[in-house]
Design a protein around this motif. Structure first.
Motif, PDB file in Angstrom:
ATOM      1  N   LEU A  43      35.282  67.936 -55.670  1.00 27.53           N
ATOM      2  CA  LEU A  43      35.979  66.666 -55.430  1.00 27.53           C
ATOM      3  C   LEU A  43      35.112  65.733 -54.581  1.00 27.53           C
ATOM      4  O   LEU A  43      34.958  64.549 -54.915  1.00 27.53           O
ATOM      5  N   ALA A  44      34.546  66.265 -53.500  1.00 27.45           N
ATOM      6  CA  ALA A  44      33.761  65.433 -52.585  1.00 27.45           C
ATOM      7  C   ALA A  44      32.517  64.872 -53.261  1.00 27.45           C
ATOM      8  O   ALA A  44      32.225  63.669 -53.166  1.00 27.45           O
ATOM      9  N   LEU A  45      31.759  65.719 -53.955  1.00 24.10           N
ATOM     10  CA  LEU A  45      30.515  65.262 -54.579  1.00 24.10           C
ATOM     11  C   LEU A  45      30.800  64.280 -55.720  1.00 24.10           C
ATOM     12  O   LEU A  45      30.102  63.271 -55.871  1.00 24.10           O
ATOM     13  N   SER A  46      31.846  64.555 -56.500  1.00 24.29           N
ATOM     14  CA  SER A  46      32.216  63.622 -57.568  1.00 24.29           C
ATOM     15  C   SER A  46      32.601  62.260 -56.988  1.00 24.29           C
ATOM     16  O   SER A  46      32.220  61.212 -57.516  1.00 24.29           O
ATOM     17  N   SER A  47      33.353  62.287 -55.891  1.00 26.48           N
ATOM     18  CA  SER A  47      33.768  61.039 -55.244  1.00 26.48           C
ATOM     19  C   SER A  47      32.571  60.252 -54.746  1.00 26.48           C
ATOM     20  O   SER A  47      32.499  59.023 -54.911  1.00 26.48           O
ATOM     21  N   VAL A  48      31.634  60.945 -54.137  1.00 27.20           N
ATOM     22  CA  VAL A  48      30.432  60.294 -53.611  1.00 27.20           C
ATOM     23  C   VAL A  48      29.613  59.688 -54.754  1.00 27.20           C
ATOM     24  O   VAL A  48      29.086  58.570 -54.636  1.00 27.20           O
ATOM     25  N   ILE A  49      29.512  60.414 -55.864  1.00 23.09           N
ATOM     26  CA  ILE A  49      28.769  59.899 -57.024  1.00 23.09           C
ATOM     27  C   ILE A  49      29.434  58.628 -57.557  1.00 23.09           C
ATOM     28  O   ILE A  49      28.765  57.619 -57.839  1.00 23.09           O
ATOM     29  N   MET A 104      30.397  76.212 -53.351  1.00 24.98           N
ATOM     30  CA  MET A 104      31.135  75.390 -52.391  1.00 24.98           C
ATOM     31  C   MET A 104      30.195  74.844 -51.319  1.00 24.98           C
ATOM     32  O   MET A 104      30.220  73.646 -50.990  1.00 24.98           O
ATOM     33  N   THR A 105      29.341  75.705 -50.796  1.00 30.81           N
ATOM     34  CA  THR A 105      28.398  75.295 -49.750  1.00 30.81           C
ATOM     35  C   THR A 105      27.321  74.376 -50.298  1.00 30.81           C
ATOM     36  O   THR A 105      26.978  73.352 -49.683  1.00 30.81           O
ATOM     37  N   VAL A 106      26.786  74.715 -51.467  1.00 32.93           N
ATOM     38  CA  VAL A 106      25.725  73.907 -52.078  1.00 32.93           C
ATOM     39  C   VAL A 106      26.223  72.493 -52.381  1.00 32.93           C
ATOM     40  O   VAL A 106      25.568  71.486 -52.044  1.00 32.93           O
ATOM     41  N   LEU A 107      27.386  72.397 -53.016  1.00 32.93           N
ATOM     42  CA  LEU A 107      27.910  71.090 -53.429  1.00 32.93           C
ATOM     43  C   LEU A 107      28.314  70.243 -52.231  1.00 32.93           C
ATOM     44  O   LEU A 107      28.146  69.018 -52.239  1.00 32.93           O
ATOM     45  N   ARG A 108      28.855  70.894 -51.195  1.00 31.94           N
ATOM     46  CA  ARG A 108      29.197  70.134 -49.980  1.00 31.94           C
ATOM     47  C   ARG A 108      27.931  69.582 -49.346  1.00 31.94           C
ATOM     48  O   ARG A 108      27.893  68.429 -48.876  1.00 31.94           O
ATOM     49  N   GLY A 109      26.872  70.380 -49.356  1.00 33.37           N
ATOM     50  CA  GLY A 109      25.599  69.904 -48.829  1.00 33.37           C
ATOM     51  C   GLY A 109      25.054  68.737 -49.632  1.00 33.37           C
ATOM     52  O   GLY A 109      24.544  67.760 -49.068  1.00 33.37           O
ATOM     53  N   LEU A 110      25.163  68.812 -50.961  1.00 31.73           N
ATOM     54  CA  LEU A 110      24.695  67.721 -51.812  1.00 31.73           C
ATOM     55  C   LEU A 110      25.499  66.441 -51.580  1.00 31.73           C
ATOM     56  O   LEU A 110      24.937  65.333 -51.616  1.00 31.73           O
ATOM     57  N   ALA A 111      26.798  66.590 -51.335  1.00 35.38           N
ATOM     58  CA  ALA A 111      27.621  65.412 -51.035  1.00 35.38           C
ATOM     59  C   ALA A 111      27.138  64.728 -49.762  1.00 35.38           C
ATOM     60  O   ALA A 111      27.094  63.491 -49.686  1.00 35.38           O
ATOM     61  N   LEU A 112      26.751  65.536 -48.772  1.00 36.78           N
ATOM     62  CA  LEU A 112      26.228  64.974 -47.517  1.00 36.78           C
ATOM     63  C   LEU A 112      24.856  64.335 -47.739  1.00 36.78           C
ATOM     64  O   LEU A 112      24.553  63.287 -47.159  1.00 36.78           O
ATOM     65  N   VAL A 113      24.043  64.945 -48.600  1.00 39.28           N
ATOM     66  CA  VAL A 113      22.703  64.402 -48.878  1.00 39.28           C
ATOM     67  C   VAL A 113      22.808  63.062 -49.600  1.00 39.28           C
ATOM     68  O   VAL A 113      22.161  62.072 -49.221  1.00 39.28           O
ATOM     69  N   VAL A 114      23.631  63.019 -50.671  1.00 32.39           N
ATOM     70  CA  VAL A 114      23.753  61.802 -51.475  1.00 32.39           C
ATOM     71  C   VAL A 114      24.315  60.647 -50.652  1.00 32.39           C
ATOM     72  O   VAL A 114      23.879  59.491 -50.776  1.00 32.39           O
ATOM     73  N   SER A 115      25.272  60.948 -49.782  1.00 30.27           N
ATOM     74  CA  SER A 115      25.914  59.895 -48.980  1.00 30.27           C
ATOM     75  C   SER A 115      25.230  59.662 -47.646  1.00 30.27           C
ATOM     76  O   SER A 115      25.641  58.791 -46.877  1.00 30.27           O
ATOM     77  N   ILE A 166      31.199  56.019 -47.973  1.00 31.86           N
ATOM     78  CA  ILE A 166      30.735  54.944 -48.846  1.00 31.86           C
ATOM     79  C   ILE A 166      31.945  54.091 -49.212  1.00 31.86           C
ATOM     80  O   ILE A 166      32.874  54.560 -49.863  1.00 31.86           O
ATOM     81  N   SER A 167      31.917  52.840 -48.772  1.00 27.00           N
ATOM     82  CA  SER A 167      33.076  51.975 -49.022  1.00 27.00           C
ATOM     83  C   SER A 167      32.681  50.562 -49.438  1.00 27.00           C
ATOM     84  O   SER A 167      33.535  49.691 -49.524  1.00 27.00           O
TER      85      SER A 167
END
Length: 319
Positions: free
Chosen positions: A77-83, A131-142, A147-148
């Protein structure tokens, strides 16, 4: 005095009705202790808040029916939202950005399914790692920040709009997806194969079910549903948080279990999941109306989930 003996069919029916009866009892109790509970605005608010959990839980139902688990739902959910938010902030059309987020969620789910089906890694371990990998990627991308910086009327409608000026669009989306999953599980060969695989994977293989392919598709669908929940959440908040969705997978699992789906797989139904999500939404709303501390709310929700698991174990022993 004669003893009433329930047939297996009658017992199964009572077990299925249990979550619905619990929802009714809790709703009646809350309507007595709080005059605000039964107002139309509050009931629509409960359903709107429950919609995000329900969307994730529909996908989680398929996973648990397989006898699996998906701990990465909140991170998807987090990474998709950030994308989605990143694309919107660069001027990408809302429809394109939304579809990209859904495709990304599907690919994340597909990766989970690939590791589980082909790599033969236990679902708990595989999805714990992702879960850990994708959460990390969400932090990297954002870059670790919300992001607003985007403004799209169409995208804002997905989380904050209404149909016929009455039903919130997230509620309509929840009910529509419930219908889709009901048909999927009750009326299709794919649905029957999910139940067969969850009941006994080896027997399903011998019967010609392509178990690996079923796992791939189920985890892919779960990823898409988590991404769809991310679309609704991002639209409602008009921003994407890399930390969004933390713990959402646990609420989704709770909704599935409260709805009567067995954690060991092969037994459950999608209507129970919808009721379970609404039950959690009603509990959260009622406790807020009664000004119960958020700390105690966690305790109460945990007790309810434990009771649901104990009831599930009792049902399995009696069946």
């Amino acid at each position: 005095m004669s003893q009433v003996t329930l047939t297996p069919g009658s017992r199964a029916t009572l077990q299925k009705l249990g979550p619905f009866v619990a929802l009714l009892i809790i709703s009646v109790a809350l309507s007595i202790v709080s005059r605000d509970f039964l107002t139309l605005d509050n009931l629509l608010n409960v359903m709107r808040q429950a919609s995000i959990n329900a969307l994730i839980a529909f996908g989680m139902t398929l996973v648990i029916l397989l006898g699996g688990i998906d701990l990465s739902a909140g991170s998807v959910l987090a990474l998709s939202s950030v994308i989605i938010a990143t694309l919107l902030s660069t001027g990408t059309p809302a429809i394109v950005a939304t579809l990209a987020g859904l495709v990304a969620g599907g690919l994340m789910g597909f990766a989970n399914g690939l590791v589980i089906s082909k790599g033969k890694v236990a679902p708990f371990i595989a999805t714990l790692g992702s879960m850990t990998v994708l959460r990390g990627l969400a932090l990297v991308v954002s870059n670790g920040s919300p992001i607003s910086s985007f403004n799209s009327d169409f995208f804002s409608l997905l989380g904050g709009g209404y149909v016929a000026r009455l039903l919130p669009i997230p509620v309509v989306l929840m009910l529509a997806m419930f219908g889709v999953f009901w048909v999927l599980l009750r009326k299709t060969v794919f649905g029957r194969h999910i139940y067969a695989t969850g009941g006994n994977a080896e027997s399903a293989k011998l019967s010609g079910v392509k178990v690996d392919r079923i796992q791939l598709w189920v985890y892919t669908i779960a990823g898409v549903m988590s991404a769809l929940a991310g679309v609704v959440l991002t639209s409602r908040l008009n921003s994407a948080q890399p930390t969004a969705g933390t713990g959402y997978e646990l609420d989704a699992i709770a909704a599935v279990v409260l709805g009567g789906t067995s954690l060991t797989g092969g037994r459950g139904w999608i209507f129970g999941t919808l009721v379970g999500a609404l039950l959690i939404g009603v509990l959260n709303n009622g406790l807020n109306l009664l000004d119960v501390s958020s700390f105690y709310q966690q305790v109460i929700k945990g007790i309810v989930i434990l009771l649901a698991v104990l009831i599930d174990r009792g049902n399995k022993k009696s069946s």
